[in-house]
Design a protein around this motif. Sequence first.
Motif, PDB file in Angstrom:
ATOM      1  N   ALA A   1      49.582  28.549  34.889  1.00  0.00           N
ATOM      2  CA  ALA A   1      50.006  28.801  36.261  1.00  0.00           C
ATOM      3  C   ALA A   1      49.056  28.104  37.247  1.00  0.00           C
ATOM      4  CB  ALA A   1      50.038  30.296  36.534  1.00  0.00           C
ATOM      5  N   THR A   2      49.587  27.839  38.411  1.00  0.00           N
ATOM      6  CA  THR A   2      48.791  27.230  39.484  1.00  0.00           C
ATOM      7  C   THR A   2      48.384  28.321  40.459  1.00  0.00           C
ATOM      8  OG1 THR A   2      50.093  25.202  39.284  1.00  0.00           O
ATOM      9  CG2 THR A   2      48.760  25.472  41.282  1.00  0.00           C
ATOM     10  N   TYR A   3      47.096  28.608  40.527  1.00  0.00           N
ATOM     11  CA  TYR A   3      46.591  29.728  41.318  1.00  0.00           C
ATOM     12  C   TYR A   3      46.166  29.282  42.713  1.00  0.00           C
ATOM     13  CZ  TYR A   3      46.720  32.560  37.128  1.00  0.00           C
ATOM     14  OH  TYR A   3      47.155  33.250  36.029  1.00  0.00           O
ATOM     15  N   GLU A   4      46.389  30.179  43.652  1.00  0.00           N
ATOM     16  CA  GLU A   4      45.946  29.938  45.019  1.00  0.00           C
ATOM     17  C   GLU A   4      44.474  30.327  45.146  1.00  0.00           C
ATOM     18  OE1 GLU A   4      47.964  28.533  47.505  1.00  0.00           O
ATOM     19  OE2 GLU A   4      49.162  28.174  45.699  1.00  0.00           O
ATOM     20  N   SER A   5      43.897  29.853  46.229  1.00  0.00           N
ATOM     21  CA  SER A   5      42.495  30.151  46.484  1.00  0.00           C
ATOM     22  C   SER A   5      42.289  31.659  46.557  1.00  0.00           C
ATOM     23  CB  SER A   5      42.077  29.505  47.817  1.00  0.00           C
ATOM     24  OG  SER A   5      40.764  29.848  48.148  1.00  0.00           O
ATOM     25  N   GLY A   6      41.275  32.130  45.856  1.00  0.00           N
ATOM     26  CA  GLY A   6      40.961  33.549  45.850  1.00  0.00           C
ATOM     27  C   GLY A   6      41.555  34.317  44.677  1.00  0.00           C
ATOM     28  N   PHE A   7      42.371  33.657  43.893  1.00  0.00           N
ATOM     29  CA  PHE A   7      42.991  34.301  42.722  1.00  0.00           C
ATOM     30  C   PHE A   7      42.634  33.493  41.478  1.00  0.00           C
ATOM     31  CE2 PHE A   7      45.461  37.350  45.022  1.00  0.00           C
ATOM     32  CZ  PHE A   7      45.751  36.743  46.231  1.00  0.00           C
ATOM     33  N   VAL A   8      42.280  34.217  40.402  1.00  0.00           N
ATOM     34  CA  VAL A   8      41.845  33.539  39.185  1.00  0.00           C
ATOM     35  C   VAL A   8      42.615  34.046  37.981  1.00  0.00           C
ATOM     36  CG1 VAL A   8      39.539  33.016  40.052  1.00  0.00           C
ATOM     37  CG2 VAL A   8      39.952  35.181  38.864  1.00  0.00           C
ATOM     38  N   ILE A   9      42.682  33.196  36.980  1.00  0.00           N
ATOM     39  CA  ILE A   9      43.477  33.494  35.802  1.00  0.00           C
ATOM     40  C   ILE A   9      42.946  34.713  35.038  1.00  0.00           C
ATOM     41  CG2 ILE A   9      42.187  31.863  34.365  1.00  0.00           C
ATOM     42  CD1 ILE A   9      44.836  31.252  32.915  1.00  0.00           C
ATOM     43  N   ASP A  10      41.641  34.905  35.025  1.00  0.00           N
ATOM     44  CA  ASP A  10      41.084  36.034  34.282  1.00  0.00           C
ATOM     45  C   ASP A  10      41.542  37.367  34.866  1.00  0.00           C
ATOM     46  OD1 ASP A  10      37.850  34.487  33.514  1.00  0.00           O
ATOM     47  OD2 ASP A  10      39.852  34.258  32.647  1.00  0.00           O
ATOM     48  N   LYS A  11      41.736  37.400  36.156  1.00  0.00           N
ATOM     49  CA  LYS A  11      42.138  38.635  36.832  1.00  0.00           C
ATOM     50  C   LYS A  11      43.669  38.786  36.840  1.00  0.00           C
ATOM     51  CE  LYS A  11      41.798  42.229  39.598  1.00  0.00           C
ATOM     52  NZ  LYS A  11      41.257  43.524  39.098  1.00  0.00           N
ATOM     53  N   PHE A  12      44.364  37.693  36.987  1.00  0.00           N
ATOM     54  CA  PHE A  12      45.830  37.720  37.096  1.00  0.00           C
ATOM     55  C   PHE A  12      46.468  36.730  36.106  1.00  0.00           C
ATOM     56  CE2 PHE A  12      46.032  40.435  40.746  1.00  0.00           C
ATOM     57  CZ  PHE A  12      44.953  40.111  41.551  1.00  0.00           C
TER      58      PHE A  12
END
Lengths: 116, 115
Positions: free
Chosen positions: A55-66
Amino acid sequence: SAVISQKPSRDICQRGTSLTIQCQVDSQVTMMFWYRQQPGQSLTLIATANQGSEATYESGFVIDKFPISRPNLTFSTLTVSNMSPEDSSIYLCSSRRKGLASNEQFFGPGTRLTVL
Amino acid sequence: AQTVTQSQPEMSVQEAETVTLSCTYDTSESDYYLFWYKQPPSRQMILVIRQEAYKQQNATENRFSVNFQKAAKSFSLKISDSQLGDAAMYFCAYRSANRDDKIIFGKGTRLHILP
């Protein structure tokens, strides 16, 4: 048009646990998105769910959390990991057909998450 | 970066009256789309109306119409003959004409309909 369903519609979870939200679209769409809507706030894009790739994450969101999965064109999941009360929000799935910029973007009914 | 601003957190209107919700945006692009979405208490986001930036004519959908001022970067929503079912959060949104681009939402305006 597209009809989007989400499961669960709501949940109450304990701190430190994880919850996976499912999103199903009734037609093949090429773009799927996950949004967060904190209480009384607007929608913030978490990430774009890509089929067959990360997935392509926006600033402030990371793969480990979401972490997000998208195994096919009609289904995606969003996991909220190691939850804290600050994660209490509505999480919305959204989809749009790729190709025309004018294509309408549809939204699911949302998942209301409360973290204790 | 593009931004969308809704300066009215809440508004009220008498049933059957007309109300206008304000929205301004900032962009350096010339080709884009503007939207108004409605979110009732059910949480379901519903597209109310859409405006293509290249069109000079203001979009209308039954009781809903917009006043699109491209030079002023203004995009207001007018609701005529307000009905109780119009009570909701209204979000103004922007999307670049780049077909893969994301929607940017304003903070929303909560509209109350007074019987």
